[in-house]
Design a protein around this motif. Structure first.
Motif, PDB file in Angstrom:
ATOM      1  N   VAL A  69      -9.392  20.219   9.671  1.00  0.00           N
ATOM      2  CA  VAL A  69      -8.824  20.436   8.344  1.00  0.00           C
ATOM      3  C   VAL A  69      -7.505  21.166   8.517  1.00  0.00           C
ATOM      4  CG1 VAL A  69      -9.186  21.501   6.094  1.00  0.00           C
ATOM      5  CG2 VAL A  69     -11.132  20.607   7.352  1.00  0.00           C
ATOM      6  N   GLY A  71      -3.866  22.566   6.152  1.00  0.00           N
ATOM      7  CA  GLY A  71      -3.313  22.755   4.818  1.00  0.00           C
ATOM      8  C   GLY A  71      -2.312  23.885   4.782  1.00  0.00           C
ATOM      9  N   ARG A  93      -5.852  25.034  -4.413  1.00  0.00           N
ATOM     10  CA  ARG A  93      -6.502  24.175  -5.411  1.00  0.00           C
ATOM     11  C   ARG A  93      -6.204  24.580  -6.846  1.00  0.00           C
ATOM     12  NH1 ARG A  93     -12.605  23.132  -3.652  1.00  0.00           N
ATOM     13  NH2 ARG A  93     -12.574  21.773  -5.444  1.00  0.00           N
ATOM     14  N   THR A 105     -14.671  22.680   3.929  1.00  0.00           N
ATOM     15  CA  THR A 105     -14.099  21.353   4.139  1.00  0.00           C
ATOM     16  C   THR A 105     -12.713  21.271   3.525  1.00  0.00           C
ATOM     17  OG1 THR A 105     -15.251  20.612   2.167  1.00  0.00           O
ATOM     18  CG2 THR A 105     -16.303  20.187   4.288  1.00  0.00           C
ATOM     19  N   THR A 106     -12.405  22.199   2.616  1.00  0.00           N
ATOM     20  CA  THR A 106     -11.060  22.372   2.084  1.00  0.00           C
ATOM     21  C   THR A 106     -10.757  23.865   2.096  1.00  0.00           C
ATOM     22  OG1 THR A 106     -11.835  22.620  -0.182  1.00  0.00           O
ATOM     23  CG2 THR A 106     -11.249  20.396   0.530  1.00  0.00           C
ATOM     24  N   ALA A 108      -9.696  26.974   0.003  1.00  0.00           N
ATOM     25  CA  ALA A 108      -9.663  27.351  -1.413  1.00  0.00           C
ATOM     26  C   ALA A 108     -10.188  28.766  -1.580  1.00  0.00           C
ATOM     27  CB  ALA A 108     -10.508  26.376  -2.236  1.00  0.00           C
TER      28      ALA A 108
END
Length: 156
Positions: A69, A71, A93, A105-106, A108
């Protein structure tokens, strides 16, 4: 069904990044860094003056395959009433200012991921037993046979 808790998910905190941001000013390509919690390497990233790029691996259960992952997380600063500057991370987010971004998994904040604190999930009885255990630990005794401190009277 038990929900995930804040204590069980790895996170990147603003306090980890604040000292490194002082070294970034003036660097065009940013500064590479590794986020660690104890011996465990959580994430690798590049720190710029207004945002950071993170990359990490995660798996939700022990038998699931690892997934990579990545970001960006941007920063913002506020001036507290007592002086200085306070670093905040901006949730990718929802855009909320937070002190920690959680790596699932993200990436945030805890509100977006639906994370709760462990005590928020405990029942009233569990909290009562926990309080009893903490009091016994403070008194230095066994919960089933507590030691009476000096000058403490037994109740009739």
């Amino acid at each position: 069904m038990a929900r995930w808790t804040v204590e069980g998910v790895d996170r990147i905190e603003a306090a980890m990044l604040a000292p490194m941001l002082k070294e970034v000013d003036g660097c065009e390509n940013g500064r590479r860094f590794v986020v660690r919690r104890g011996e465990k390497e959580l994430a690798v990233g590049v720190l710029h003056s207004s945002f950071a790029t993170f990359q990490y691996s995660v798996r939700m259960r022990s038998f699931d395959p690892w997934s990579s992952v990545s970001g960006n997380v941007s920063f913002t600063w506020t001036r507290p009433n007592f002086g200085g500057r306070r670093l905040w991370l901006v949730c990718p987010r929802c855009g909320r200012r937070v002190r920690a971004i959680f790596m699932s998994t993200t990436m945030a904040c805890r509100h977006c991921l639906g994370l709760r604190y462990r005590l928020q999930q405990a029942s009233r009885i569990d909290r009562g037993w926990g309080m009893r255990d903490r009091i016994c630990d403070r008194l230095g005794g066994d919960p089933m046979n507590p030691v009476k401190p000096k000058r403490m009277h037994w109740t009739p």
